[in-house]
Design a protein around this motif. Sequence first.
Motif, PDB file in Angstrom:
ATOM      1  N   ARG A  38       0.830  -1.194   0.000  1.00  0.00           N
ATOM      2  CA  ARG A  38       0.000   0.000   0.000  1.00  0.00           C
ATOM      3  C   ARG A  38       0.864   1.243   0.000  1.00  0.00           C
ATOM      4  NH1 ARG A  38      -2.683  -0.207   6.102  1.00  0.00           N
ATOM      5  NH2 ARG A  38      -0.772   0.267   7.274  1.00  0.00           N
ATOM      6  N   GLN A  39       0.300   2.312  -0.534  1.00  0.00           N
ATOM      7  CA  GLN A  39       1.027   3.574  -0.599  1.00  0.00           C
ATOM      8  C   GLN A  39       0.086   4.708  -0.237  1.00  0.00           C
ATOM      9  OE1 GLN A  39       3.029   4.284  -4.342  1.00  0.00           O
ATOM     10  NE2 GLN A  39       4.412   5.757  -3.398  1.00  0.00           N
ATOM     11  N   ALA A  40       0.400   5.353   0.878  1.00  0.00           N
ATOM     12  CA  ALA A  40      -0.367   6.505   1.332  1.00  0.00           C
ATOM     13  C   ALA A  40       0.186   7.766   0.666  1.00  0.00           C
ATOM     14  CB  ALA A  40      -0.288   6.611   2.845  1.00  0.00           C
ATOM     15  N   PRO A  41      -0.617   8.819   0.588  1.00  0.00           N
ATOM     16  CA  PRO A  41      -0.149  10.062  -0.028  1.00  0.00           C
ATOM     17  C   PRO A  41       1.122  10.583   0.625  1.00  0.00           C
ATOM     18  CG  PRO A  41      -2.511  10.151   0.325  1.00  0.00           C
ATOM     19  CD  PRO A  41      -2.028   8.902   1.005  1.00  0.00           C
ATOM     20  N   GLY A  42       2.115  10.867  -0.204  1.00  0.00           N
ATOM     21  CA  GLY A  42       3.359  11.417   0.304  1.00  0.00           C
ATOM     22  C   GLY A  42       4.281  10.423   0.979  1.00  0.00           C
ATOM     23  N   LYS A  43       3.919   9.143   0.927  1.00  0.00           N
ATOM     24  CA  LYS A  43       4.734   8.118   1.583  1.00  0.00           C
ATOM     25  C   LYS A  43       5.187   7.077   0.569  1.00  0.00           C
ATOM     26  CE  LYS A  43       2.761   8.577   6.198  1.00  0.00           C
ATOM     27  NZ  LYS A  43       2.197   7.855   7.365  1.00  0.00           N
ATOM     28  N   GLU A  44       6.170   6.294   0.974  1.00  0.00           N
ATOM     29  CA  GLU A  44       6.659   5.227   0.121  1.00  0.00           C
ATOM     30  C   GLU A  44       5.707   4.031   0.159  1.00  0.00           C
ATOM     31  OE1 GLU A  44      11.478   6.104   0.408  1.00  0.00           O
ATOM     32  OE2 GLU A  44      10.625   4.289   1.309  1.00  0.00           O
ATOM     33  N   ARG A  45       5.762   3.251  -0.889  1.00  0.00           N
ATOM     34  CA  ARG A  45       4.972   2.022  -0.927  1.00  0.00           C
ATOM     35  C   ARG A  45       5.520   1.060   0.131  1.00  0.00           C
ATOM     36  NH1 ARG A  45       3.475  -0.408  -6.753  1.00  0.00           N
ATOM     37  NH2 ARG A  45       3.096   1.852  -6.948  1.00  0.00           N
ATOM     38  N   GLU A  46       4.608   0.421   0.859  1.00  0.00           N
ATOM     39  CA  GLU A  46       5.029  -0.460   1.937  1.00  0.00           C
ATOM     40  C   GLU A  46       4.287  -1.790   1.887  1.00  0.00           C
ATOM     41  OE1 GLU A  46       4.047   1.495   5.635  1.00  0.00           O
ATOM     42  OE2 GLU A  46       1.917   1.033   5.443  1.00  0.00           O
ATOM     43  N   PHE A  47       4.948  -2.784   2.433  1.00  0.00           N
ATOM     44  CA  PHE A  47       4.386  -4.125   2.507  1.00  0.00           C
ATOM     45  C   PHE A  47       3.204  -4.158   3.478  1.00  0.00           C
ATOM     46  CE2 PHE A  47       4.287  -8.677   2.705  1.00  0.00           C
ATOM     47  CZ  PHE A  47       4.067  -9.007   4.039  1.00  0.00           C
ATOM     48  N   ALA A  48       2.159  -4.915   3.104  1.00  0.00           N
ATOM     49  CA  ALA A  48       1.029  -5.115   4.009  1.00  0.00           C
ATOM     50  C   ALA A  48       0.857  -6.596   4.366  1.00  0.00           C
ATOM     51  CB  ALA A  48      -0.246  -4.576   3.394  1.00  0.00           C
ATOM     52  N   ALA A  49       0.806  -7.473   3.341  1.00  0.00           N
ATOM     53  CA  ALA A  49       0.564  -8.887   3.607  1.00  0.00           C
ATOM     54  C   ALA A  49       1.043  -9.719   2.416  1.00  0.00           C
ATOM     55  CB  ALA A  49      -0.921  -9.143   3.851  1.00  0.00           C
ATOM     56  N   GLY A 118      -3.610  -0.908  -8.829  1.00  0.00           N
ATOM     57  CA  GLY A 118      -3.940  -0.285  -7.563  1.00  0.00           C
ATOM     58  C   GLY A 118      -5.414   0.028  -7.412  1.00  0.00           C
ATOM     59  N   THR A 119      -5.876   0.011  -6.177  1.00  0.00           N
ATOM     60  CA  THR A 119      -7.250   0.382  -5.856  1.00  0.00           C
ATOM     61  C   THR A 119      -7.235   1.248  -4.607  1.00  0.00           C
ATOM     62  OG1 THR A 119      -9.500  -0.467  -5.490  1.00  0.00           O
ATOM     63  CG2 THR A 119      -7.710  -1.719  -4.474  1.00  0.00           C
ATOM     64  N   GLN A 120      -8.012   2.322  -4.636  1.00  0.00           N
ATOM     65  CA  GLN A 120      -7.996   3.303  -3.541  1.00  0.00           C
ATOM     66  C   GLN A 120      -8.872   2.825  -2.382  1.00  0.00           C
ATOM     67  OE1 GLN A 120      -6.377   6.490  -3.262  1.00  0.00           O
ATOM     68  NE2 GLN A 120      -7.087   6.287  -1.149  1.00  0.00           N
ATOM     69  N   VAL A 121      -8.319   2.897  -1.190  1.00  0.00           N
ATOM     70  CA  VAL A 121      -9.068   2.656   0.046  1.00  0.00           C
ATOM     71  C   VAL A 121      -8.991   3.926   0.882  1.00  0.00           C
ATOM     72  CG1 VAL A 121      -9.159   1.368   2.206  1.00  0.00           C
ATOM     73  CG2 VAL A 121      -8.681   0.175   0.053  1.00  0.00           C
ATOM     74  N   THR A 122     -10.151   4.457   1.227  1.00  0.00           N
ATOM     75  CA  THR A 122     -10.203   5.673   2.038  1.00  0.00           C
ATOM     76  C   THR A 122     -11.031   5.389   3.282  1.00  0.00           C
ATOM     77  OG1 THR A 122     -10.072   7.056   0.060  1.00  0.00           O
ATOM     78  CG2 THR A 122     -10.828   8.104   2.091  1.00  0.00           C
ATOM     79  N   VAL A 123     -10.419   5.632   4.439  1.00  0.00           N
ATOM     80  CA  VAL A 123     -11.086   5.399   5.715  1.00  0.00           C
ATOM     81  C   VAL A 123     -11.326   6.750   6.363  1.00  0.00           C
ATOM     82  CG1 VAL A 123     -11.011   4.190   7.919  1.00  0.00           C
ATOM     83  CG2 VAL A 123      -9.871   3.210   5.918  1.00  0.00           C
ATOM     84  N   SER A 124     -12.575   7.073   6.598  1.00  0.00           N
ATOM     85  CA  SER A 124     -12.911   8.350   7.215  1.00  0.00           C
ATOM     86  C   SER A 124     -13.000   8.192   8.721  1.00  0.00           C
ATOM     87  CB  SER A 124     -14.239   8.861   6.660  1.00  0.00           C
ATOM     88  OG  SER A 124     -15.285   7.969   6.988  1.00  0.00           O
ATOM     89  N   SER A 125     -12.471   9.173   9.417  1.00  0.00           N
ATOM     90  CA  SER A 125     -12.450   9.098  10.891  1.00  0.00           C
ATOM     91  C   SER A 125     -13.633   9.850  11.489  1.00  0.00           C
ATOM     92  CB  SER A 125     -11.146   9.664  11.411  1.00  0.00           C
ATOM     93  OG  SER A 125     -10.977  10.983  10.972  1.00  0.00           O
TER      94      SER A 125
END
Length: 125
Positions: A38-49, A118-125
């Motif tokens: 996964r890759q969040a805005p402004g961050k590097e791509r990182e391992f999830a699973a 890629g597919t966007q996942v957005t979690v609202s708080s």
Amino acid sequence: QVQLAESGGGLVQAGGSLRLSCAASGRTFSSYAMGWFRQAPGKEREFAAAINWSGGSTYYAVSVKGRFTISRDNAKNTVYLQMNSLKAEDTAVYYCAAYHPSSYNYYNLGSVAYWGQGTQVTVSS
């Protein structure tokens, strides 16, 4: 050659769940270990699973362990990522990955042979 297509992303409230799917082309899907990054805005791509070719072994980043579950169905050429108890910090573009056959370090981006779009996942708080 393997082509990967993710689906299942979207907008969800914190505490909710989503299931991502990744459909793979090719008759050799079952020979590949598969993963999600996964890759969040402004961050590097990182391992999830990640999951090995048979589904018998799974691996998770500390940040998602206990909340996310990776699985695969080799008959359907599909790998899944069930995401529960989602948090705002899980917001990212999620990428499906097929690893090089000789890879053993699933946490490393360099071990990936093929990427999905890629597919966007957005979690609202």
